[in-house]
Each structure stands twice: as C-alpha cells, then as structure tokens.
Design a protein around this motif. Sequence first.
Motif, PDB file in Angstrom:
ATOM      1  N   SER A  23       0.845  -1.474  -0.123  1.00 40.23           N
ATOM      2  CA  SER A  23      -0.165   0.174   0.076  1.00 40.23           C
ATOM      3  C   SER A  23       0.919   1.026   0.141  1.00 40.23           C
ATOM      4  N   ASP A  24       0.253   2.352  -0.422  1.00 43.21           N
ATOM      5  CA  ASP A  24       1.021   3.810  -0.513  1.00 43.21           C
ATOM      6  C   ASP A  24       1.274   3.961   1.016  1.00 43.21           C
ATOM      7  N   ILE A  25       2.533   4.692   1.144  1.00 44.28           N
ATOM      8  CA  ILE A  25       3.143   5.314   2.233  1.00 44.28           C
ATOM      9  C   ILE A  25       2.414   6.783   2.413  1.00 44.28           C
ATOM     10  N   THR A  26       1.554   7.040   3.485  1.00 40.65           N
ATOM     11  CA  THR A  26       0.914   8.066   3.603  1.00 40.65           C
ATOM     12  C   THR A  26       1.820   9.151   4.604  1.00 40.65           C
ATOM     13  N   ILE A  27       2.258  10.227   4.151  1.00 37.82           N
ATOM     14  CA  ILE A  27       3.013  11.039   5.284  1.00 37.82           C
ATOM     15  C   ILE A  27       1.797  11.877   5.827  1.00 37.82           C
ATOM     16  N   PRO A  28       2.076  12.100   7.238  1.00 39.72           N
ATOM     17  CA  PRO A  28       0.927  12.746   7.902  1.00 39.72           C
ATOM     18  C   PRO A  28       0.862  14.027   7.658  1.00 39.72           C
ATOM     19  N   GLU A  29      -0.073  14.585   7.948  1.00 38.75           N
ATOM     20  CA  GLU A  29      -0.327  16.167   7.875  1.00 38.75           C
ATOM     21  C   GLU A  29       0.839  17.119   8.478  1.00 38.75           C
ATOM     22  N   SER A  30       1.364  18.001   7.900  1.00 33.72           N
ATOM     23  CA  SER A  30       2.598  18.629   8.199  1.00 33.72           C
ATOM     24  C   SER A  30       2.163  19.302   9.317  1.00 33.72           C
ATOM     25  N   ALA A  31       0.956  19.761   9.579  1.00 33.81           N
ATOM     26  CA  ALA A  31       0.598  20.612  10.992  1.00 33.81           C
ATOM     27  C   ALA A  31       0.941  19.489  12.052  1.00 33.81           C
ATOM     28  N   ASP A  32       0.338  18.252  11.838  1.00 34.53           N
ATOM     29  CA  ASP A  32       0.439  17.247  13.124  1.00 34.53           C
ATOM     30  C   ASP A  32       1.843  16.892  13.193  1.00 34.53           C
ATOM     31  N   PHE A  33       2.659  16.647  12.208  1.00 32.54           N
ATOM     32  CA  PHE A  33       4.036  16.450  12.149  1.00 32.54           C
ATOM     33  C   PHE A  33       4.841  17.392  13.173  1.00 32.54           C
ATOM     34  N   LEU A  34       4.768  18.776  12.496  1.00 36.81           N
ATOM     35  CA  LEU A  34       5.543  19.822  13.153  1.00 36.81           C
ATOM     36  C   LEU A  34       4.947  20.019  14.744  1.00 36.81           C
ATOM     37  N   THR A  35       3.920  19.702  15.009  1.00 34.82           N
ATOM     38  CA  THR A  35       3.545  19.863  16.372  1.00 34.82           C
ATOM     39  C   THR A  35       4.008  18.906  17.295  1.00 34.82           C
ATOM     40  N   ARG A  36       4.356  17.750  16.584  1.00 32.65           N
ATOM     41  CA  ARG A  36       5.156  16.548  17.480  1.00 32.65           C
ATOM     42  C   ARG A  36       6.624  16.904  17.438  1.00 32.65           C
ATOM     43  N   TRP A  37       7.041  17.429  16.415  1.00 32.30           N
ATOM     44  CA  TRP A  37       8.676  17.457  16.274  1.00 32.30           C
ATOM     45  C   TRP A  37       9.285  18.792  16.667  1.00 32.30           C
ATOM     46  N   LEU A  38       8.338  19.889  16.595  1.00 29.99           N
ATOM     47  CA  LEU A  38       9.063  21.245  17.158  1.00 29.99           C
ATOM     48  C   LEU A  38       9.228  21.234  18.688  1.00 29.99           C
ATOM     49  N   ASP A  39      10.363  20.699  18.855  1.00 27.68           N
ATOM     50  CA  ASP A  39      10.913  20.582  20.341  1.00 27.68           C
ATOM     51  C   ASP A  39      11.928  21.916  20.792  1.00 27.68           C
ATOM     52  N   THR A  40      12.305  22.045  21.838  1.00 27.84           N
ATOM     53  CA  THR A  40      12.960  23.234  22.366  1.00 27.84           C
ATOM     54  C   THR A  40      14.053  23.512  21.430  1.00 27.84           C
ATOM     55  N   THR A  41      14.842  22.528  20.640  1.00 24.61           N
ATOM     56  CA  THR A  41      15.807  22.724  19.901  1.00 24.61           C
ATOM     57  C   THR A  41      15.360  23.026  18.275  1.00 24.61           C
ATOM     58  N   LYS A  42      14.507  22.436  17.732  1.00 27.02           N
ATOM     59  CA  LYS A  42      13.988  22.735  16.368  1.00 27.02           C
ATOM     60  C   LYS A  42      13.006  23.999  16.505  1.00 27.02           C
ATOM     61  N   SER A  43      12.683  24.118  17.686  1.00 25.17           N
ATOM     62  CA  SER A  43      11.786  25.639  17.485  1.00 25.17           C
ATOM     63  C   SER A  43      12.570  26.739  17.381  1.00 25.17           C
ATOM     64  N   THR A  44      13.910  26.902  17.574  1.00 27.25           N
ATOM     65  CA  THR A  44      14.721  28.046  17.423  1.00 27.25           C
ATOM     66  C   THR A  44      14.597  28.488  16.054  1.00 27.25           C
ATOM     67  N   LEU A  45      14.123  27.643  15.009  1.00 22.87           N
ATOM     68  CA  LEU A  45      13.864  28.315  13.768  1.00 22.87           C
ATOM     69  C   LEU A  45      12.826  29.395  13.753  1.00 22.87           C
ATOM     70  N   LEU A  46      11.899  29.479  14.660  1.00 22.75           N
ATOM     71  CA  LEU A  46      11.077  30.696  14.967  1.00 22.75           C
ATOM     72  C   LEU A  46      11.581  31.894  15.293  1.00 22.75           C
ATOM     73  N   PHE A  47      12.890  31.772  15.565  1.00 25.09           N
ATOM     74  CA  PHE A  47      13.507  33.072  16.380  1.00 25.09           C
ATOM     75  C   PHE A  47      14.758  33.479  15.417  1.00 25.09           C
ATOM     76  N   ALA A  48      15.011  32.790  14.320  1.00 29.02           N
ATOM     77  CA  ALA A  48      16.478  32.996  13.666  1.00 29.02           C
ATOM     78  C   ALA A  48      16.127  33.876  12.463  1.00 29.02           C
ATOM     79  N   LYS A  49      17.176  34.451  11.895  1.00 30.23           N
ATOM     80  CA  LYS A  49      17.270  35.250  10.736  1.00 30.23           C
ATOM     81  C   LYS A  49      17.433  34.485   9.550  1.00 30.23           C
ATOM     82  N   GLY A  50      18.005  32.859   9.544  1.00 30.59           N
ATOM     83  CA  GLY A  50      18.144  32.472   8.705  1.00 30.59           C
ATOM     84  C   GLY A  50      18.199  30.863   8.968  1.00 30.59           C
TER      85      GLY A  50
END
Length: 649
Positions: free
Chosen positions: A384-411
Amino acid sequence: MHLSNISIKGYKVVNETSTVALHKGLNVIVGENASGKTSIIDAIRLLLREDEFGFSPVSEKDFHKPFTDNSQPADNFFIQGQFSGLSKDDKVTFLPWYDLKEHATLSLKFENKEKYGRYKKQVWGGSSKSSVFEWELFDKINCIYLPPLRDAEAKLKEGKSSRLAKLLKNLEASAIKDAKGNYKLHKLEERFKVFNDEIATSEDFPIKGMNDKISQQLKDAVGQTFGQHTHISFSEVGFNRIAESLRLFFFPGIEEHENKENYRSLDENSLGHNNLLYLATILAELIDSGEQDERLKVLLVEEPEAHLHPQLQIKLLKYLETISLSREIQVIVTTHSPVLASSATINSLIHICSNNGKVNATPIKDTGLDYKVSIKCETHDGCSDITIPESADFLTRWLDTTKSTLLFAKGIILVEGIAEAFIVPQLAKKILKKYNSTNKPKLPESIDEAGVSVVNMNGIYFKHFMRLFCNFGIEDKESANIPIRCSGMTDQDPEKDLDENGNKTIPASPTTANHNFGKNPALNLIATINKSEYCRLFVGPLKTLEYDLAMEGNNIQSMASVLAENWHNREEVYKELKEISEKDWCKETLKNKAEAANEILKRIEDKNMGKGYFAQLFSETITKNSELATPQYITNAVLWACGGKVSDQ
C-alpha cells in the motif's frame, strides 16, 4: 467578539503599513529581537485604552524615525483594529463601529504636531471620521497588560495602583451602587465604621485617651474659640480606601495553612512565584470582572517566561490556552522562549520579522500545513502507499526546544542528522571567511553571529519543515510564508552498494529501511523548492555526508587520523586507518580515493564509533585544519541561509 487584526503605520519601529492577523483564543507571537513584537503590543494597548497605557500621553519617541543620516520622524502614526466574530448583541453595542461586512473597526491617528505637551489625536469607529464618537464603548472592553520585567511585588502591595484593589472593586461593583447607579454603603464599610466607633469611644482602648489629650492641648494652646475637635480612627471607612489597603501574603503550598502567622510577605518570596501570584490576580480580574456587559476581554502578556523554569512555563502556557477558550478571553503572548514556542499549538503561533521598517507577520496556521501526500512504493508488489501525515500534526510533534529555534532565527539550515548538526557550524566559519575575502558586502563570520540556526530534523522531512517558508504541492491555493531564508542539505542516497560478501556498504536509513525508493524522495521537491523566493535544497553529489566530505581534497587524511586516534580494540583496523592517514590523497586516483572513502564510511558507522561521536571528534579538527576542503553543496547551504550569493553545483 475578538480583535482579528491590528494595522500599524508610523508607530515606533513600524514605518510602512503592517498588518498582524490575530485569532480568537491564544495567540503566541514569536520572532527575533527588534522585530516589532513590543510595538504591536503597545499599539493594541494604545488603541484599546489599556488601563495603565491608554490614558498616557504620546511622546515624540512614538513617531517612527528611520536609522539613517538626517532622518526625520513620521508626520503621524496610524493604528487600526478590526474586530470579528460579533454576536447579535455585539453588533448592536458596537453599531457605531460596524462596517456592515461582519466586522467592526476602531481607528486612531496622532499628528506629530505638539501643542502644550500633547499631540493632536483623532479617534473614530467604522469608516467615517465625522461621526460622533461614543467614548462609553470603551467600558465594554477590558484590556489588561502584563509587562516583561514586571514588578509583581509593587503591583500587589496596597495603594491606588494595587491590582488587589482593582480586583475587589470589580467584584463588588454592583454592591456599592443601587439600581439607579447611586452610591450605597457597602457591608465592609459598615463593619469598619462599627470597629472605628468602638475603639474611639471605649475606655478599654488607648485611642480615646489619645484623642482627649490632643483636644485638651489644642484648647489650652489657642482657646475655646480657635480650637478644633479631633477624632482618631485607624483608617477612613470609604470602600475605595478599604480596597486600597489590602495586602497579599503567601504560604509555600497550595493548601490553606491553619496558622495565619506562618504566612509571609511578598518580599520574602521568589520573583518567579510573585509573577505567578500577579498573573493569578490579573486572571481573576478578567474572569470575574463583575461587568456582565463586557463584550471583549484581552490579556496582553510580554515574555511570560520571566523568572520561570521550563516546566512552569509550559504549565502556564497550557493554562492560558485553556482559559482563553473556556472563558472567551483573547490572550496575546510575546515570547523569546523556545520552551514556550515548542509547547504552543501550531495554530496559535504567529511569526514576526522586520525588514526596513515593515513588520511581516505570518500565522503558522496559514502556511499551508494541511496538505497530505502519499508516496507509492515501487519495491514490493501489492504494498500500500505510504501516507505522510499532515504537516501541521508532524510539526506539532517535532518542534521541540531545539527545532523551535527556527522561529527566532534570521536564517535556517535544515539537516538530516546529528553529524551535520555538529559539522556544519564549524565548516561555516571557513566558508564565510573565504567568502568575505572576495565578496562585498561581507557576511558575519559565523552562523551564530548571523543569527542562523542549524535544525536537525533526524530524517528527510524537508516537505514538512520547508512548507513554512515556501509553497509546493498545493493546487489552486496560495499560502503565507515566513519571509526568511531557509536552506536544506540532503544526500543522494543511491541504490545500496554491496561489497564482495554481499553486505551493504551504506546501510538503509531508519526512514527507508522497509521501502527502498532507489533514491532520496526529497529530491523530487527540488524543482519546486528552488524556484521559491526563500528556500533552496542543496544535494550532496555522491552518497552521504561523510563519503562526500571524504572525497574532497585531502580530507581522507584528516578523517582517517581522527578515526585512528580514537579507535578502540582491533589492532588491524587501527593500522589500516593509520596507513590511510599518512597518504596524500590529492595524488591518488579517483578509484583509490573512492575505496578509501568507503572504508572511512564503514568505520564511522561501526559500533565502535558511530556518526554522532565521530562528528563531535571531527568538528574539533575542522577548526585546526586550514587545508580542509568543503563540498560545494555545504558551502551553498551556508551562504544561502546567511544571505550570500551561491554558486552552481
């Protein structure tokens, strides 16, 4: 009813017209320093006449002034708020502000013309400036602000500005006025009056004797005609004075302690807990304001993380989210905390950045994260096809304290694993130094100085992360983008090579171990991503990071040396690595070089080493070895994120 957007022009750091979309419930505004977060909060305070700010006079510093030579402040500043979700009663109440498009608008304009210490002001509701403005409508709006460096102790002490006094006055607003709005005696005043009368007249207390002595001295000094009679009491018995005399004490535990003498004053408490006590008082004031006809409640909180450890930050944010929905309070929070950013729901986050006086606000929920994708497996029949989950759900799970630094960066530099996360920042110093030697304007000397974050995705999840910065895969739909540069580094991941014993020289990664796509599926995104304004995905030319790095210049020598110096057991492996580290690989054939690079990769992935440990060791070597060569795709990823010019690979 809620404030759905705020438009600002010419106010503080905002030069060009900038609009920030807000939503009902919790709004968490994130972004780097000086991006305009405080200007947004202050604009809302000024527009809604927040208690401690709305009545303050505007100063010359409120008019935007560019950071250029001979610059002049703005001739005026303009703030407009739009209100949405109006009920039938709201539409009636705010009819003078209603625009017949299911919205109400409130506008404020200050001219930069000072007269008698004040600036000319215009306030109007709806689309017409000429209509009579009803100031009483502000009584239907309750806006409260908590500053970032708040003096909670001072705000909770007795006095006219005491939050305890305001809370009591709000709770008892109906108890001190009759049906016609006339003042009536409150039961607290009655009790205080009885108490004061008793101590003033009773022989059991010294107060009566004190009063008699003072009166007698006045009579003896100036006589019966010019003397005055006195009356001593502990306090005035007016309700306002009683409320303003309240003080808050604390006990270190949530359960009430029976012995009241064990309670302590706030100056004995920690700053963090005093901030929580202050916030609890504010929330009590908002939730139980006593005003039944309030149509809009707004709580503005700057940097709630002040003096709070991570667990308390998370608990507080979740509570603010809960009360914002259950009590219909619009909560607008600004923060620099990755802990709070990673704990907030994706739909509540609003990214702010500034460019030449224009504030760009991007609600994360509007970046097209609701897109699903299925990838067909071409390896196994009937799979069967592999279904990648919705990006919103994915990022909610993956945006921890290290990855969430992307929200405060210039690049942003997105990488696949821990090895890149260790190695890229060190290589970046060499890349930027070389770039600055031949290019102008110069770039910062490191990614830290450039405000660039390296985000380890632990996989090839570019589809989810890059959707924040560019549109792809969405038919007939435009989405918002965070307007900062984002680069990604990925590998070719070719079909797995087998050695003479039939073993794979490049093990399958955990994300593709059961489905061999033949190549990295992220490569299918390059054509779209690399046409976007802010995103680029750069690909290693051969296999994987360590292999591609080994094939550059004489890097094999340095990599083998690090392996040999840190190898454990198996003497024959050490000798082999030692021999490799003593050759000049710039003089070897491409075939010999590829064989050595495969040997290096094999030993890096050995259980005695591991990619993460090797990357830590090798990153120390990078800073010392001036001859180390950098693959072009890594160079391009660093330069793109830092704002430089990239070369064709």
